[in-house]
Structure formats: C-alpha cells, structure tokens
Design a protein around this motif. Structure first.
Motif, PDB file in Angstrom:
ATOM      1  N   ARG A  18      -8.628  67.978 -17.462  1.00 54.24           N
ATOM      2  CA  ARG A  18      -8.520  66.966 -16.412  1.00 54.24           C
ATOM      3  C   ARG A  18      -7.089  66.944 -15.905  1.00 54.24           C
ATOM      4  NH1 ARG A  18     -10.514  60.857 -15.366  1.00 54.24           N
ATOM      5  NH2 ARG A  18     -12.517  61.908 -15.268  1.00 54.24           N
ATOM      6  N   ILE A  19      -6.945  67.094 -14.597  1.00 51.47           N
ATOM      7  CA  ILE A  19      -5.658  67.014 -13.925  1.00 51.47           C
ATOM      8  C   ILE A  19      -5.637  65.701 -13.159  1.00 51.47           C
ATOM      9  CG2 ILE A  19      -4.166  68.050 -12.166  1.00 51.47           C
ATOM     10  CD1 ILE A  19      -5.586  70.746 -12.860  1.00 51.47           C
ATOM     11  N   VAL A  20      -4.564  64.943 -13.320  1.00 51.43           N
ATOM     12  CA  VAL A  20      -4.436  63.654 -12.640  1.00 51.43           C
ATOM     13  C   VAL A  20      -3.113  63.625 -11.890  1.00 51.43           C
ATOM     14  CG1 VAL A  20      -4.252  61.155 -12.948  1.00 51.43           C
ATOM     15  CG2 VAL A  20      -5.826  62.467 -14.388  1.00 51.43           C
ATOM     16  N   VAL A  21      -3.180  63.201 -10.632  1.00 50.35           N
ATOM     17  CA  VAL A  21      -1.977  62.994  -9.823  1.00 50.35           C
ATOM     18  C   VAL A  21      -1.973  61.522  -9.417  1.00 50.35           C
ATOM     19  CG1 VAL A  21      -0.771  63.587  -7.679  1.00 50.35           C
ATOM     20  CG2 VAL A  21      -1.923  65.379  -9.012  1.00 50.35           C
ATOM     21  N   THR A  22      -0.870  60.855  -9.677  1.00 46.46           N
ATOM     22  CA  THR A  22      -0.745  59.436  -9.333  1.00 46.46           C
ATOM     23  C   THR A  22       0.374  59.246  -8.313  1.00 46.46           C
ATOM     24  OG1 THR A  22       0.773  59.039 -11.180  1.00 46.46           O
ATOM     25  CG2 THR A  22      -1.572  58.616 -11.574  1.00 46.46           C
ATOM     26  N   ASP A  23       0.215  58.207  -7.503  1.00 43.77           N
ATOM     27  CA  ASP A  23       1.273  57.798  -6.576  1.00 43.77           C
ATOM     28  C   ASP A  23       1.150  56.301  -6.369  1.00 43.77           C
ATOM     29  OD1 ASP A  23      -0.379  57.190  -4.170  1.00 43.77           O
ATOM     30  OD2 ASP A  23      -0.713  59.349  -4.126  1.00 43.77           O
ATOM     31  N   THR A  24       2.041  55.723  -5.580  1.00 42.26           N
ATOM     32  CA  THR A  24       2.081  54.265  -5.433  1.00 42.26           C
ATOM     33  C   THR A  24       1.283  53.733  -4.250  1.00 42.26           C
ATOM     34  OG1 THR A  24       4.169  54.426  -4.236  1.00 42.26           O
ATOM     35  CG2 THR A  24       4.301  54.050  -6.606  1.00 42.26           C
ATOM     36  N   SER A  25       0.586  54.600  -3.531  1.00 45.39           N
ATOM     37  CA  SER A  25      -0.267  54.142  -2.434  1.00 45.39           C
ATOM     38  C   SER A  25      -1.635  53.765  -3.001  1.00 45.39           C
ATOM     39  CB  SER A  25      -0.442  55.252  -1.395  1.00 45.39           C
ATOM     40  OG  SER A  25      -1.450  54.893  -0.471  1.00 45.39           O
ATOM     41  N   ARG A  26      -2.201  52.682  -2.520  1.00 49.27           N
ATOM     42  CA  ARG A  26      -3.538  52.282  -2.981  1.00 49.27           C
ATOM     43  C   ARG A  26      -4.633  52.810  -2.064  1.00 49.27           C
ATOM     44  NH1 ARG A  26      -5.030  47.079  -4.531  1.00 49.27           N
ATOM     45  NH2 ARG A  26      -6.010  48.068  -6.303  1.00 49.27           N
ATOM     46  N   THR A  27      -4.262  53.578  -1.035  1.00 47.44           N
ATOM     47  CA  THR A  27      -5.239  54.166  -0.122  1.00 47.44           C
ATOM     48  C   THR A  27      -5.865  55.384  -0.771  1.00 47.44           C
ATOM     49  OG1 THR A  27      -3.962  53.412   1.771  1.00 47.44           O
ATOM     50  CG2 THR A  27      -5.594  55.143   2.177  1.00 47.44           C
ATOM     51  N   LEU A  28      -7.186  55.355  -0.929  1.00 44.61           N
ATOM     52  CA  LEU A  28      -7.887  56.464  -1.571  1.00 44.61           C
ATOM     53  C   LEU A  28      -8.051  57.630  -0.607  1.00 44.61           C
ATOM     54  CD1 LEU A  28     -10.641  54.505  -3.523  1.00 44.61           C
ATOM     55  CD2 LEU A  28      -8.402  55.267  -4.331  1.00 44.61           C
ATOM     56  N   PRO A  29      -7.987  58.853  -1.117  1.00 44.59           N
ATOM     57  CA  PRO A  29      -8.126  60.022  -0.245  1.00 44.59           C
ATOM     58  C   PRO A  29      -9.568  60.188   0.219  1.00 44.59           C
ATOM     59  CG  PRO A  29      -8.019  60.726  -2.517  1.00 44.59           C
ATOM     60  CD  PRO A  29      -7.788  59.236  -2.506  1.00 44.59           C
ATOM     61  N   ALA A  30      -9.720  60.735   1.400  1.00 48.22           N
ATOM     62  CA  ALA A  30     -11.052  61.033   1.942  1.00 48.22           C
ATOM     63  C   ALA A  30     -10.988  62.389   2.624  1.00 48.22           C
ATOM     64  CB  ALA A  30     -11.474  59.961   2.940  1.00 48.22           C
TER      65      ALA A  30
ATOM     66  N   ARG B 132      -8.275  53.239  -7.700  1.00 50.48           N
ATOM     67  CA  ARG B 132      -7.139  52.370  -7.419  1.00 50.48           C
ATOM     68  C   ARG B 132      -6.601  51.841  -8.745  1.00 50.48           C
ATOM     69  NH1 ARG B 132     -10.343  50.765  -2.931  1.00 50.48           N
ATOM     70  NH2 ARG B 132      -9.303  51.392  -1.005  1.00 50.48           N
ATOM     71  N   LEU B 133      -5.294  51.746  -8.806  1.00 50.30           N
ATOM     72  CA  LEU B 133      -4.607  51.165  -9.949  1.00 50.30           C
ATOM     73  C   LEU B 133      -3.796  49.971  -9.461  1.00 50.30           C
ATOM     74  CD1 LEU B 133      -3.161  54.517 -11.363  1.00 50.30           C
ATOM     75  CD2 LEU B 133      -5.249  53.346 -12.116  1.00 50.30           C
ATOM     76  N   ALA B 134      -3.345  49.151 -10.351  1.00 49.66           N
ATOM     77  CA  ALA B 134      -2.509  48.014  -9.955  1.00 49.66           C
ATOM     78  C   ALA B 134      -1.239  48.496  -9.260  1.00 49.66           C
ATOM     79  CB  ALA B 134      -2.158  47.173 -11.178  1.00 49.66           C
ATOM     80  N   THR B 135      -0.773  49.681  -9.635  1.00 48.63           N
ATOM     81  CA  THR B 135       0.478  50.204  -9.088  1.00 48.63           C
ATOM     82  C   THR B 135       0.279  51.304  -8.053  1.00 48.63           C
ATOM     83  OG1 THR B 135       0.596  51.776 -10.908  1.00 48.63           O
ATOM     84  CG2 THR B 135       1.746  49.673 -11.193  1.00 48.63           C
TER      85      THR B 135
END
Length: 143
Positions: free
Chosen positions: A85-97, A125-128
């Motif tokens: 599992r590869i996970v990329v996180t960032d601070t935007s709460r906008t989900l990719p489409a 979405r995460l809190a951050t």
C-alpha cells in the motif's frame, strides 16, 4: 517461577514493514519520492512492483504539488503479505477525481493511469487534509 527466563519471554509481533517520509512541495519532490519508494521496494525484494509504483508515486505527488497549497507531502509504503500500500498525504481536504477522457489532451490522465495500474485505490479526508492510497498486489513481484 517455574521456567527459565527464555521460556517466559515471548516475542511481540512486529506488524507489516513500513517506510515513510515527508517532503516539501518542490519541483524535485516527485523524483525524490520515486527514488525513495524504489529503494524501499528493492530492499524488500519487490523489484517487479517498481515501475508501477514509480508512475503512481510520481502522479500522486505531482497532483499534491499542482492542485493543493500544501506545505508538506507525506509518502508511505507498507508491505502486507498480499499487497503493498502506497499512501500520499497532503493538507488539502479536496478529494481527487479522475478527469474525463479527452483523446488529444496532453494532461489530466494521471488518475486513469493509477486506476489501470493499481489493484485498488481511493482517498480519505483527514482532520489535517487527505490521504490518497493505492494497493499493488505482490504477485507481480518475484518472490
């Protein structure tokens, strides 16, 4: 006490292997993330996943740089028995489409590529901010 110390001590399960790092959103970040994920997969003997993982990480990290105002991008790789599992996180709460397919488009096909290469993918979405995750089955990798 009836047993010896060696008999009384039990090993604790360690869980899946995991690599993670954080990056600033720079032009060099996708190549650094690709390099790090490649090194991780090769260290685990999963060379057969490297090409797909490089494309996926490049796309997800580039999306985080281009489409968000994030100050930090996280990348993690976790090895499970059946998949990585590869996970990329960032601070935007906008989900990719995924963008609609346009035959002559020079950009906008990245998530379609991710969808074709991955066993599964999604975002939360995460809190951050958000996390975008991708799973690749380890049956592509030589044992």
């Amino acid at each position: 006490m009836t047993g010896t110390l060696a008999e009384d001590v039990k090993a604790a399960p360690t869980g899946p292997q995991r690599y993670s790092d954080g990056y600033s959103p720079r032009d060099t970040t996708p190549s650094r993330a690709r390099r790090d994920v490649t090194l991780c997969l090769r260290t685990w003997g999963l060379d057969g996943l490297v090409d797909d993982a490089q494309l996926i990480v490049s796309e997800l990290v580039t999306n985080a740089i281009r489409h968000t105002r994030t100050r930090r991008i996280g990348v993690s790789v976790t090895r499970h028995p059946e998949h990585v599992r590869i996970v990329v996180t960032d601070t935007s709460r906008t989900l990719p489409a995924p963008a609609p397919a346009v035959p002559d488009a020079k950009a906008g096909r990245g998530l379609q590529l991710v969808d074709q290469l991955a066993t599964g993918w999604g975002s939360d979405r995460l809190a951050t901010g958000k996390r975008v995750w991708v799973e690749l089955t380890t049956d592509k990798a030589p044992s």
